[in-house]
Design a protein around this motif. Structure first.
Motif, PDB file in Angstrom:
ATOM      1  N   MET A   5       8.963  10.463   1.949  1.00  0.00           N
ATOM      2  CA  MET A   5       8.032   9.366   2.115  1.00  0.00           C
ATOM      3  C   MET A   5       8.611   8.425   3.175  1.00  0.00           C
ATOM      4  O   MET A   5       9.787   8.090   3.143  1.00  0.00           O
ATOM      5  CB  MET A   5       7.847   8.654   0.781  1.00  0.00           C
ATOM      6  CG  MET A   5       6.813   7.555   0.823  1.00  0.00           C
ATOM      7  SD  MET A   5       6.569   6.795  -0.788  1.00  0.00           S
ATOM      8  CE  MET A   5       5.066   7.580  -1.257  1.00  0.00           C
ATOM      9  N   SER A   6       7.772   7.982   4.062  1.00  0.00           N
ATOM     10  CA  SER A   6       8.272   7.147   5.154  1.00  0.00           C
ATOM     11  C   SER A   6       8.482   5.703   4.698  1.00  0.00           C
ATOM     12  O   SER A   6       7.888   5.239   3.721  1.00  0.00           O
ATOM     13  CB  SER A   6       7.296   7.173   6.320  1.00  0.00           C
ATOM     14  OG  SER A   6       6.140   6.420   6.013  1.00  0.00           O
ATOM     15  N   ASN A   7       9.347   5.028   5.404  1.00  0.00           N
ATOM     16  CA  ASN A   7       9.614   3.623   5.096  1.00  0.00           C
ATOM     17  C   ASN A   7       8.362   2.766   5.229  1.00  0.00           C
ATOM     18  O   ASN A   7       8.159   1.828   4.461  1.00  0.00           O
ATOM     19  CB  ASN A   7      10.705   3.071   6.005  1.00  0.00           C
ATOM     20  CG  ASN A   7      12.064   3.567   5.613  1.00  0.00           C
ATOM     21  OD1 ASN A   7      12.255   4.048   4.505  1.00  0.00           O
ATOM     22  ND2 ASN A   7      13.019   3.463   6.514  1.00  0.00           N
ATOM     23  N   LEU A   8       7.518   3.069   6.198  1.00  0.00           N
ATOM     24  CA  LEU A   8       6.286   2.306   6.394  1.00  0.00           C
ATOM     25  C   LEU A   8       5.394   2.390   5.162  1.00  0.00           C
ATOM     26  O   LEU A   8       4.831   1.384   4.720  1.00  0.00           O
ATOM     27  CB  LEU A   8       5.545   2.805   7.626  1.00  0.00           C
ATOM     28  CG  LEU A   8       4.239   2.079   7.957  1.00  0.00           C
ATOM     29  CD1 LEU A   8       4.496   0.602   8.212  1.00  0.00           C
ATOM     30  CD2 LEU A   8       3.564   2.730   9.144  1.00  0.00           C
ATOM     31  N   ALA A   9       5.269   3.565   4.566  1.00  0.00           N
ATOM     32  CA  ALA A   9       4.442   3.737   3.366  1.00  0.00           C
ATOM     33  C   ALA A   9       5.031   2.971   2.190  1.00  0.00           C
ATOM     34  O   ALA A   9       4.293   2.359   1.406  1.00  0.00           O
ATOM     35  CB  ALA A   9       4.312   5.216   3.022  1.00  0.00           C
ATOM     36  N   ILE A  10       6.343   2.971   2.061  1.00  0.00           N
ATOM     37  CA  ILE A  10       6.990   2.246   0.963  1.00  0.00           C
ATOM     38  C   ILE A  10       6.777   0.744   1.113  1.00  0.00           C
ATOM     39  O   ILE A  10       6.417   0.049   0.158  1.00  0.00           O
ATOM     40  CB  ILE A  10       8.487   2.592   0.900  1.00  0.00           C
ATOM     41  CG1 ILE A  10       8.660   4.048   0.479  1.00  0.00           C
ATOM     42  CG2 ILE A  10       9.223   1.662  -0.050  1.00  0.00           C
ATOM     43  CD1 ILE A  10      10.064   4.565   0.603  1.00  0.00           C
ATOM     44  N   TYR A  11       6.985   0.228   2.314  1.00  0.00           N
ATOM     45  CA  TYR A  11       6.805  -1.208   2.553  1.00  0.00           C
ATOM     46  C   TYR A  11       5.343  -1.623   2.393  1.00  0.00           C
ATOM     47  O   TYR A  11       5.046  -2.690   1.862  1.00  0.00           O
ATOM     48  CB  TYR A  11       7.312  -1.598   3.934  1.00  0.00           C
ATOM     49  CG  TYR A  11       8.812  -1.639   4.013  1.00  0.00           C
ATOM     50  CD1 TYR A  11       9.552  -2.453   3.167  1.00  0.00           C
ATOM     51  CD2 TYR A  11       9.498  -0.858   4.935  1.00  0.00           C
ATOM     52  CE1 TYR A  11      10.936  -2.476   3.233  1.00  0.00           C
ATOM     53  CE2 TYR A  11      10.874  -0.883   5.005  1.00  0.00           C
ATOM     54  CZ  TYR A  11      11.589  -1.702   4.156  1.00  0.00           C
ATOM     55  OH  TYR A  11      12.951  -1.736   4.220  1.00  0.00           O
ATOM     56  N   THR A  12       4.428  -0.780   2.829  1.00  0.00           N
ATOM     57  CA  THR A  12       2.998  -1.084   2.674  1.00  0.00           C
ATOM     58  C   THR A  12       2.611  -1.110   1.203  1.00  0.00           C
ATOM     59  O   THR A  12       1.906  -2.022   0.753  1.00  0.00           O
ATOM     60  CB  THR A  12       2.148  -0.049   3.434  1.00  0.00           C
ATOM     61  OG1 THR A  12       2.517  -0.069   4.810  1.00  0.00           O
ATOM     62  CG2 THR A  12       0.672  -0.357   3.309  1.00  0.00           C
ATOM     63  N   GLY A  13       3.069  -0.142   0.446  1.00  0.00           N
ATOM     64  CA  GLY A  13       2.781  -0.125  -0.990  1.00  0.00           C
ATOM     65  C   GLY A  13       3.376  -1.318  -1.713  1.00  0.00           C
ATOM     66  O   GLY A  13       2.732  -1.906  -2.590  1.00  0.00           O
ATOM     67  N   ALA A  14       4.588  -1.702  -1.346  1.00  0.00           N
ATOM     68  CA  ALA A  14       5.226  -2.865  -1.964  1.00  0.00           C
ATOM     69  C   ALA A  14       4.471  -4.140  -1.628  1.00  0.00           C
ATOM     70  O   ALA A  14       4.280  -5.004  -2.488  1.00  0.00           O
ATOM     71  CB  ALA A  14       6.673  -2.968  -1.516  1.00  0.00           C
ATOM     72  N   ALA A  15       4.017  -4.258  -0.397  1.00  0.00           N
ATOM     73  CA  ALA A  15       3.264  -5.449   0.007  1.00  0.00           C
ATOM     74  C   ALA A  15       1.946  -5.546  -0.742  1.00  0.00           C
ATOM     75  O   ALA A  15       1.560  -6.623  -1.230  1.00  0.00           O
ATOM     76  CB  ALA A  15       3.019  -5.420   1.511  1.00  0.00           C
ATOM     77  N   ILE A  16       1.254  -4.438  -0.877  1.00  0.00           N
ATOM     78  CA  ILE A  16      -0.022  -4.435  -1.606  1.00  0.00           C
ATOM     79  C   ILE A  16       0.199  -4.778  -3.071  1.00  0.00           C
ATOM     80  O   ILE A  16      -0.560  -5.558  -3.655  1.00  0.00           O
ATOM     81  CB  ILE A  16      -0.733  -3.077  -1.436  1.00  0.00           C
ATOM     82  CG1 ILE A  16      -1.211  -2.931   0.007  1.00  0.00           C
ATOM     83  CG2 ILE A  16      -1.892  -2.940  -2.414  1.00  0.00           C
ATOM     84  CD1 ILE A  16      -1.709  -1.547   0.355  1.00  0.00           C
ATOM     85  N   ALA A  17       1.231  -4.223  -3.680  1.00  0.00           N
ATOM     86  CA  ALA A  17       1.513  -4.510  -5.093  1.00  0.00           C
ATOM     87  C   ALA A  17       1.860  -5.981  -5.292  1.00  0.00           C
ATOM     88  O   ALA A  17       1.409  -6.602  -6.255  1.00  0.00           O
ATOM     89  CB  ALA A  17       2.658  -3.625  -5.587  1.00  0.00           C
TER      90      ALA A  17
END
Length: 45
Positions: A1-13
């Motif tokens: 999983m890319s860092n961008l996807a992790i950061y985007t998911g964390a921001a949305i949560a």
């Protein structure tokens, strides 16, 4: 999983959890709005 996807998911949560708590506290939404907010903030953490 890319860092961008992790950061985007964390921001949305984080945004969703804070919004749910804010909506209950300031906008007079029902108290059950806190439950998904807490779950979202737990996913963020």
């Amino acid at each position: 999983m890319s860092n961008l996807a992790i950061y985007t998911g964390a921001a949305i949560a984080e945004i969703a959890g804070c919004f749910a708590f804010w909506a209950w506290l300031r906008n007079g939404q029902p108290v059950w709005w806190v439950v998904p907010g807490v779950l979202s903030l737990a996913a963020f953490a």
